[in-house]
Design a protein around this motif. Structure first.
Motif, PDB file in Angstrom:
ATOM      1  N   ASP A 205      61.587 -18.085  42.477  1.00  0.00           N
ATOM      2  CA  ASP A 205      63.093 -18.492  42.385  1.00  0.00           C
ATOM      3  C   ASP A 205      63.622 -17.822  41.060  1.00  0.00           C
ATOM      4  O   ASP A 205      64.655 -18.191  40.609  1.00  0.00           O
ATOM      5  CB  ASP A 205      63.093 -19.886  42.043  1.00  0.00           C
ATOM      6  CG  ASP A 205      62.899 -20.717  43.575  1.00  0.00           C
ATOM      7  OD1 ASP A 205      63.126 -19.979  44.586  1.00  0.00           O
ATOM      8  OD2 ASP A 205      62.322 -21.940  43.512  1.00  0.00           O
ATOM      9  N   THR A 206      62.705 -16.898  40.331  1.00  0.00           N
ATOM     10  CA  THR A 206      63.137 -16.393  39.044  1.00  0.00           C
ATOM     11  C   THR A 206      63.925 -14.821  39.255  1.00  0.00           C
ATOM     12  O   THR A 206      63.900 -14.451  40.646  1.00  0.00           O
ATOM     13  CB  THR A 206      62.277 -15.965  38.192  1.00  0.00           C
ATOM     14  OG1 THR A 206      61.030 -15.042  38.588  1.00  0.00           O
ATOM     15  CG2 THR A 206      61.133 -17.325  38.115  1.00  0.00           C
ATOM     16  N   ASP A 207      64.208 -14.245  38.363  1.00  0.00           N
ATOM     17  CA  ASP A 207      64.763 -12.868  38.631  1.00  0.00           C
ATOM     18  C   ASP A 207      63.760 -11.964  38.226  1.00  0.00           C
ATOM     19  O   ASP A 207      64.002 -10.503  38.081  1.00  0.00           O
ATOM     20  CB  ASP A 207      65.964 -12.879  37.944  1.00  0.00           C
ATOM     21  CG  ASP A 207      65.900 -12.848  36.392  1.00  0.00           C
ATOM     22  OD1 ASP A 207      64.731 -13.335  35.897  1.00  0.00           O
ATOM     23  OD2 ASP A 207      66.922 -12.964  35.536  1.00  0.00           O
ATOM     24  N   THR A 208      62.463 -12.256  38.171  1.00  0.00           N
ATOM     25  CA  THR A 208      61.353 -11.164  37.613  1.00  0.00           C
ATOM     26  C   THR A 208      60.485 -11.301  38.970  1.00  0.00           C
ATOM     27  O   THR A 208      60.392 -11.874  39.977  1.00  0.00           O
ATOM     28  CB  THR A 208      60.513 -11.725  36.566  1.00  0.00           C
ATOM     29  OG1 THR A 208      59.889 -12.824  36.797  1.00  0.00           O
ATOM     30  CG2 THR A 208      61.484 -11.841  35.296  1.00  0.00           C
ATOM     31  N   THR A 209      59.685  -9.996  39.079  1.00  0.00           N
ATOM     32  CA  THR A 209      58.782  -9.658  40.195  1.00  0.00           C
ATOM     33  C   THR A 209      57.431 -10.095  39.463  1.00  0.00           C
ATOM     34  O   THR A 209      56.994  -9.559  38.534  1.00  0.00           O
ATOM     35  CB  THR A 209      58.965  -8.161  40.443  1.00  0.00           C
ATOM     36  OG1 THR A 209      60.178  -7.913  40.918  1.00  0.00           O
ATOM     37  CG2 THR A 209      57.879  -7.632  41.424  1.00  0.00           C
TER      38      THR A 209
END
Length: 296
Positions: A205-209
């Motif tokens: 649910d984050t904006d990182t991979t």
């Protein structure tokens, strides 16, 4: 190293009670074991239908970002003497773990994607090279094809607990089969896997991979979780309210809560805490040198 002694168990201010699901009657398949294969096929069919309808973006193996930052690294001993379990099952387990770890290694969880252990590893069959290892199912330990891959799921869920990934699904074993013997992690942070309906599922649910690395070393199953941006937080996971509870019929259950502290990486300050899981499982051995409390 976790010392399992009286000091581990926090005193309680009120009489202990078993959770309702434990205090209730045994499951239908426990009372009528012949129904177990039928129940398995039913749950497998339901999960296949759920996968088809979900529309979920599933994480897969793919090229990882060029620059990554370590979130959590962990390793677990491959060969352990567990009660009276035959060591040949432990050696076979290593074969199964090697196959499963190769499938998980290199999985990339992009923003909005979901990781499913069963989706990635698949059904552990003889045709795919898996062998008999120790399985824990329906209250008993026995030999079965693919046995031992739960150790990989245990390693993964421990790393996920130290990340910002959202744990969507995780099932613990319904019983505690062996006394603690060199336990490093708190009891109750493990994970049960049964193809295909008992799964370990996490969502990004984050904006990182996130990038997963797993493999087999000389003595350890090894894992690492990395991201493409520097993490802002770190986590410390621990158990609370550890207790053994004896029911009126003489059965003993083990119970605890798994919590994690949230730490600001920049300042090192603790900025919060979260309850991750409440555990309660039937104990299949005689607890020694620990208090056992009679429940009301």
């Amino acid at each position: 190293m976790i010392a399992l002694d009286a000091a581990t168990f926090a005193p309680r201010t009120s009489p202990p009670r078993l959770p309702e699901r434990v205090a209730a009657r045994p499951r239908l398949t426990q009372r009528h074991p012949w129904l177990y294969p039928v129940a398995v096929r039913y749950h497998q069919a339901r999960r296949r239908a759920a996968w088809l309808r979900s529309g979920t973006a599933w994480a897969t193996r793919r090229p990882a970002p060029e620059t990554t930052y370590r979130v959590k690294q962990h390793k677990s001993l491959l060969l352990r003497q567990l009660g009276q379990a035959d060591m040949w099952l432990q050696h076979n387990k290593v074969t199964n773990l090697r196959l499963a770890a190769e499938l998980v290694d290199g999985v990339v969880i992009r923003p909005g994607e979901t990781f499913s252990f069963n989706k990635v590893v698949g059904n552990c069959t003889k045709r795919r090279g898996f062998v008999d290892g120790m399985k824990l199912s329906n209250g008993e330990a026995h030999a079965g094809v693919g046995g031992g891959i739960c150790q990989l799921a245990n390693l993964l869920v421990w790393m996920f607990m130290h990340s910002e990934l959202t744990i969507v699904e995780r099932s613990e074993h319904s019983f505690d089969p062996f006394p603690d013997n060199g336990r490093v992690l708190p009891w109750g942070v493990g994970c049960s896997i049964v193809w295909n309906y008992v799964d370990l599922v996490v969502r990004n649910d984050t904006d990182t991979t996130f990038v997963i690395s797993t493999g087999i070393g000389r003595r350890y199953l090894e894992g690492e979780l990395r991201t493409d941006t520097a993490p802002r937080r770190s986590y410390s996971v621990h158990a609370r309210d550890e207790v053994f509870l004896r029911r009126r019929d003489g059965e003993v259950f083990r119970s605890n809560e798994i919590w994690r502290d949230v730490i600001d990486r920049r300042t090192g300050n603790r900025v919060g805490e979260e309850l991750l899981k409440r555990n309660c499982a039937l104990v299949k051995y005689v607890p020694v040198d620990v208090p056992v409390v009679d429940v009301i």
